[in-house]
Design a protein around this motif. Structure first.
Motif, mmCIF file in Angstrom:
data_model
loop_
_atom_site.group_PDB
_atom_site.id
_atom_site.type_symbol
_atom_site.label_atom_id
_atom_site.label_comp_id
_atom_site.label_asym_id
_atom_site.label_seq_id
_atom_site.Cartn_x
_atom_site.Cartn_y
_atom_site.Cartn_z
ATOM 1 N N ASP A 47 38.685 44.124 69.111
ATOM 2 C CA ASP A 47 37.409 44.551 69.357
ATOM 3 C C ASP A 47 36.867 43.876 70.605
ATOM 4 N N ASN A 89 35.371 37.329 72.269
ATOM 5 C CA ASN A 89 36.724 36.855 70.843
ATOM 6 C C ASN A 89 37.693 36.638 72.058
ATOM 7 N N ARG A 128 29.370 47.470 70.951
ATOM 8 C CA ARG A 128 31.208 46.950 71.174
ATOM 9 C C ARG A 128 32.382 48.053 71.164
ATOM 10 N N GLY A 143 39.127 41.401 60.283
ATOM 11 C CA GLY A 143 38.668 40.298 59.310
ATOM 12 C C GLY A 143 37.670 41.775 59.201
ATOM 13 N N ILE A 144 36.539 40.605 57.633
ATOM 14 C CA ILE A 144 35.968 41.713 57.379
ATOM 15 C C ILE A 144 34.516 40.769 57.628
ATOM 16 N N HIS A 165 32.366 45.914 57.802
ATOM 17 C CA HIS A 165 32.666 46.699 58.996
ATOM 18 C C HIS A 165 34.344 45.410 59.119
ATOM 19 N N LYS A 195 31.775 37.097 51.811
ATOM 20 C CA LYS A 195 32.627 38.242 51.732
ATOM 21 C C LYS A 195 32.644 38.562 49.868
ATOM 22 N N ARG A 204 33.748 41.891 72.169
ATOM 23 C CA ARG A 204 31.878 41.791 72.495
ATOM 24 C C ARG A 204 31.410 42.376 73.617
ATOM 25 N N ALA A 234 36.487 45.412 62.723
ATOM 26 C CA ALA A 234 36.761 45.136 63.806
ATOM 27 C C ALA A 234 35.869 45.376 64.565
ATOM 28 N N GLY A 280 38.727 39.118 65.719
ATOM 29 C CA GLY A 280 37.654 38.011 66.446
ATOM 30 C C GLY A 280 37.149 37.317 65.310
ATOM 31 N N GLY A 281 35.907 36.996 65.666
ATOM 32 C CA GLY A 281 34.913 36.071 64.617
ATOM 33 C C GLY A 281 35.089 34.909 64.007
ATOM 34 N N SER A 282 35.258 34.302 62.865
ATOM 35 C CA SER A 282 35.800 32.916 62.959
ATOM 36 C C SER A 282 36.987 32.297 62.270
ATOM 37 N N THR A 283 36.537 33.730 61.071
ATOM 38 C CA THR A 283 37.732 32.576 60.490
ATOM 39 C C THR A 283 39.323 32.769 60.574
HETATM 40 C C1 6PG Z 1 34.369 40.398 65.503
HETATM 41 C C2 6PG Z 1 35.161 41.308 65.105
HETATM 42 C C3 6PG Z 1 34.937 41.203 62.874
HETATM 43 C C4 6PG Z 1 35.336 39.659 62.452
HETATM 44 C C5 6PG Z 1 34.522 40.003 60.964
HETATM 45 C C6 6PG Z 1 34.341 38.217 60.656
HETATM 46 O O1 6PG Z 1 34.556 40.202 66.883
HETATM 47 O O2 6PG Z 1 32.577 40.268 64.757
HETATM 48 O O3 6PG Z 1 36.843 40.730 65.298
HETATM 49 O O4 6PG Z 1 35.171 42.481 62.894
HETATM 50 O O5 6PG Z 1 36.282 39.830 62.576
HETATM 51 O O6 6PG Z 1 33.005 39.960 61.728
HETATM 52 O O7 6PG Z 1 33.604 37.727 60.870
HETATM 53 P P1 6PG Z 1 34.290 35.883 60.633
HETATM 54 O O8 6PG Z 1 35.369 36.045 60.362
HETATM 55 O O9 6PG Z 1 33.299 35.214 61.844
HETATM 56 O O10 6PG Z 1 32.973 36.021 59.254
#
Ligand code: 6PG
Length: 237
Positions: free
Chosen positions: A70, A82, A173, A137-138, A143, A196, A72, A145, A40-43
């Motif tokens: 993972d 996600n 989560r 991602g991180i 963190h 990062k 939310r 996942a 998930g996340g934006s990357t």
């Molecule tokens: C989530 C993720 C999480 C994500 C990192 C990076 O649901 O938030 O899966 O682990 O990969 O938070 O998020 P960005 O890409 O938004 O920086």
């Protein structure tokens, strides 16, 4: 472990999409299907977008089984979901065999149990499942996942999926556990952006406590592959 640095986030996304397609092709050829865990996340959005456009006809999507690392605690159409992001960027555009989403609309503990059961049914095993590819991602706090620093999920070795209370976010989560991630045949971290950089140095070049930088716990046999843009890599030696 290997570390690759790309000039721009676009180049990172292009390469990640190409690697995804390559892994998919090989897994389908060797085992008849490709099991992949999305981050998930934006990357990863850019990578998913490229897969949806440039790889629509270059992957046998009917043999691709999609899972999540993972989620939310929100319903699947929520802005923070996600699943929603992955659907909008990729899954609504390609005919994958199946999407196994974490049910964020349930109480997190129930969602975690349901997902673990779903994995057992899919993989038909009591052994830890071995995904073909896990994307991660991180966060700037280290963190990955939803394995956040100093949280209970970091210690879990007898579950595949747990609800992880994250005090600083005042939420829980749903996340895959470390043993499941480490059992994967391949794990790619996609990391972009200067925010990062310092954390990445702690993860990759220090002997920091993994409880403080959970991404350090990710040690699959094949070694994680780190795909970074220049900005994220800027504090590495
Ligand atoms: C989530 C993720 C999480 C994500 C990192 C990076 O649901 O938030 O899966 O682990 O990969 O938070 O998020 P960005 O890409 O938004 O920086």
């Amino acid at each position: 472990m290997s570390i690759h640095v790309y000039e721009t986030p676009e180049e990172l996304a292009e390469t990640a999409a190409r690697e995804f397609a390559d892994k998919a092709g090989k897994a389908i050829e060797e085992r008849g299907r490709f099991t992949v865990v999305l981050a998930g996340g934006s990357t990863p959005e850019a990578t998913y977008g490229i897969l949806a456009s440039d790889y629509a006809d270059r992957i046998d999507w009917s043999r691709v089984y999609v899972f999540f690392g993972d989620e939310r605690p929100v319903p699947p159409d929520h802005d923070d979901s996600n699943h929603r992001m992955a659907s909008e960027m990729l899954l609504d555009h390609v005919p994958v065999a199946n999407v196994h989403r974490m049910r964020g609309e349930l109480a997190p503990e129930a969602a975690a149990e349901a997902y673990e059961e779903e994995l057992r049914t899919f993989f038909r095993t009591e052994e830890v499942p071995r995904f073909d590819l896990i994307l991660l991602g991180i966060g700037a706090d280290g963190h990955t996942a939803s394995l956040f620093p100093e949280t209970a999920a970091l210690e879990v070795s007898d579950r595949w999926v747990v609800a992880n209370p994250v005090l600083k976010l005042d939420t829980a989560r749903i996340t895959l556990t470390v043993p499941v991630i480490n059992a994967a045949l391949a794990v790619y971290f996609l990391v972009a952006g200067e925010d990062k950089a310092a954390t990445l140095r702690e993860i990759l070049e220090s002997d920091a406590d993994p409880r403080a930088y959970p991404a350090r716990l990710i040690q699959p046999q094949s070694g994680p592959e780190w795909m970074l843009d220049q900005a994220a890599a800027s504090a590495l030696s």
